[in-house]
Scaffold this active site. Structure first.
Site, mmCIF file in Angstrom:
data_model
loop_
_atom_site.group_PDB
_atom_site.id
_atom_site.type_symbol
_atom_site.label_atom_id
_atom_site.label_comp_id
_atom_site.label_asym_id
_atom_site.label_seq_id
_atom_site.Cartn_x
_atom_site.Cartn_y
_atom_site.Cartn_z
ATOM 1 N N ASP A 62 -16.140 1.677 6.176
ATOM 2 C CA ASP A 62 -15.035 2.662 5.761
ATOM 3 C C ASP A 62 -15.496 3.578 4.753
ATOM 4 O OD1 ASP A 62 -12.335 3.456 5.600
ATOM 5 O OD2 ASP A 62 -12.332 2.848 3.480
ATOM 6 N N LYS B 103 -8.906 -2.799 5.349
ATOM 7 C CA LYS B 103 -9.218 -3.321 3.673
ATOM 8 C C LYS B 103 -7.945 -4.379 3.651
ATOM 9 C CE LYS B 103 -9.413 1.254 2.512
ATOM 10 N NZ LYS B 103 -9.596 2.576 2.045
ATOM 11 N N SER C 68 -8.618 2.983 8.347
ATOM 12 C CA SER C 68 -9.249 2.957 7.005
ATOM 13 C C SER C 68 -8.350 2.084 6.082
ATOM 14 C CB SER C 68 -9.207 4.466 6.367
ATOM 15 O OG SER C 68 -9.468 4.572 5.069
ATOM 16 N N ARG D 282 -15.680 11.673 7.327
ATOM 17 C CA ARG D 282 -14.413 12.498 7.738
ATOM 18 C C ARG D 282 -14.255 13.442 6.574
ATOM 19 N NH1 ARG D 282 -10.461 7.742 7.139
ATOM 20 N NH2 ARG D 282 -8.884 9.772 7.502
ATOM 21 N N HIS E 287 0.959 -1.264 0.005
ATOM 22 C CA HIS E 287 0.013 -0.009 0.007
ATOM 23 C C HIS E 287 0.791 0.953 -0.030
ATOM 24 C CE1 HIS E 287 -3.488 2.575 0.917
ATOM 25 N NE2 HIS E 287 -2.497 3.264 1.729
HETATM 26 N N1 URA Z 1 -6.223 6.151 2.145
HETATM 27 C C1 URA Z 1 -7.394 5.371 2.725
HETATM 28 O O1 URA Z 1 -7.730 4.194 2.371
HETATM 29 N N2 URA Z 1 -7.896 5.883 3.901
HETATM 30 C C2 URA Z 1 -7.708 7.162 4.369
HETATM 31 O O2 URA Z 1 -8.039 7.286 5.440
HETATM 32 C C3 URA Z 1 -6.656 7.759 3.663
HETATM 33 C C4 URA Z 1 -6.031 7.430 2.999
#
Ligand code: URA
Length: 449
Positions: A172, A198, A194, A179, A93
């Site tokens: 999310d 995932k 978040s 947010r 990521h």
């Molecule tokens: N990427 C995400 O998936 N979530 C966040 O809160 C910030 C960046």
């Protein structure tokens, strides 16, 4: 008669407002209530703001991560196909950068190193690009496979490239939207929950994070990048996933191309080990090195290689032998790319050279400004509804440390016919004859458990 609620939301808000820790059950109650609509947005907004201001403990971050993951489906690959018994599932990521096309090269290389890569990617955010937008520049390429297709591709090719599906971490999606409008995006625990939820739902054994740090990253200084990297590593290992975070520099763009189709093209050059010019090869070198390093870190964490040196050598060999390219072509075929797509990528109608108005030594290239110019061209989104034009973008001709004369080409704008962009060179290039040599390495630090 409806059952009494397990907790009184206002009491939980009191607790968080006063800086106290919420329990696993309390956090799970809030996330479930928000997901099913029984807790209204205004109370969740108050909770998010209290969490933003008071922070989360490590335990709370992990509880939140787990609750968000449990709001939707999760993959358990080994239960889905007997061929996956001894397989190691791994992903990477990135926290987002300009010209960051690492995933496109890393995924096939990681498969060559013996990993299964069910990679889930996002779209561009702000001035940064997104892997989904880049891959969608390939005619026919689809990132919404069925479960059966994912299993088949992981089994045969080793890679499956997807966008987040609606049934994976739906909480999310809802939380992120809230947010976004309550000034609570840039909270390390909320970002952590978040992202990690995932990855957890994706069912991987290994995650390597590429936390970008610099003026074109969301984390602009090392302290912020370390805080995010440590929090990601903490929560991910708490989820039972082997992990580490690399902090990499994001000041100038990664590679020569900024856009979508042109970034895919640059990845093809890298995987063919065949560039249109020595300058394109030179500008791509740091990007290639970072991609190979991150793939190698995944392989060592996953146990398919025993040392980082060996893993990096094998990663490079996968590029030089054409093996990684063959995997990428198989991925594209699996995922619906039209035959001959590699010669049918969207092309700019005009390449406009932007030249230096003065001579000197380039000390800085401000990637954030380039990312914003990319949005103005249509390579990124100005609003959530904007459509990306895959053909447009920017091609760099120089990198920090280069000395140029007045009139030398600094960059090319990839444009539609009739399109113009006024480029403010002062905002993009810094000239300083006395600046020291540019940092040779993108990798700044490595955070492990
Ligand atoms: N990427 C995400 O998936 N979530 C966040 O809160 C910030 C960046």
């Amino acid at each position: 008669m409806t059952a009494a609620a397990e907790f009184l939301v206002v009491e939980l808000l009191h607790k968080k407002r006063d800086g106290l820790e919420l329990s696993d059950q309390e956090i799970s109650f809030l996330v479930r209530g928000f997901s099913d609509g029984s807790i209204p947005d205004y109370q969740v907004s108050a909770w998010l703001m209290a969490a933003y201001l008071k922070g989360f403990s490590r335990r709370e971050t992990l509880f939140l991560t787990r609750s968000v993951k449990e709001s939707g489906r999760s993959f358990d690959w080994r239960s889905l196909n007997s061929n996956f018994k001894g397989a190691v599932f791994a992903d990477k990521h990135s926290s987002g950068g300009v010209g960051d096309k690492v995933s496109l090269v890393l995924a096939p290389v990681a498969a060559c190193l013996g990993l299964k890569v069910p990679m889930m990617s996002g779209r561009g955010l702000g001035h940064t690009g997104g892997t989904v937008d880049k891959l969608e520049a390939i005619p026919g390429f689809s990132m919404q496979p069925t479960e059966r297709q994912m299993i088949e591709w992981l089994d045969h090719t080793g890679v499956c490239l997807t966008a987040q599906s609606a049934d994976l971490c739906p909480a999310d999606r809802k939380l992120y939207s809230l947010r976004d409008v309550t000034a609570t995006i840039d909270s390390v625990p909320l970002i952590t929950a978040s992202i990690v939820s995932k990855k957890w739902a994706e069912g991987v054994d290994v995650v390597v994070y590429d936390v970008k740090c610099g003026e074109a990253a969301f984390m602009t200084n090392l302290a912020q990048a370390r805080a995010l990297g440590s929090s990601l590593v903490d929560a991910t290992s708490g989820a039972g996933i082997r992990t580490l975070a690399c902090i990499s520099r994001m000041d100038e763009p990664l590679g020569s191309m900024i856009g979508n189709a042109n970034e895919v093209e640059e990845c093809l050059w890298m995987m063919r080990n065949d560039y249109p010019s020595a300058n394109h090869r030179r500008l791509a070198a740091p990007l290639l090195a970072l991609s190979l390093r991150l793939a190698a870190e995944m392989a060592v964490l996953g146990g398919t290689r025993s040392s980082i040196e060996q893993a990096q050598a094998d990663a490079r060999a996968a590029i030089e032998s054409g093996q990684a390219l063959a995997v990428f072509m198989a991925i594209a075929r699996n995922q619906g790319a039209v035959p001959g797509w590699e010669t049918r990528l969207p092309q700019p109608e005009v390449k406009h050279a932007v030249t230096a108005t003065r001579g000197g030594r380039i000390s800085h290239i401000h990637a954030r400004q380039l990312g914003l110019d990319g949005i103005r061209l249509g390579a990124g989104r100005a609003t959530a509804e904007s459509r990306i034009d895959p053909a447009v973008g920017i091609e760099m001709a120089v990198r920090p440390g280069d000395t140029v004369a007045k009139g030398d080409v600094l960059l090319y704008l990839h444009l539609r016919a009739g399109q113009h962009l006024e480029v403010n060179l002062e905002r993009i290039f810094g000239f300083d004859a006395d600046a020291g040599p540019p940092a040779p390495e993108l990798l700044l630090e490595r955070i492990s458990t």
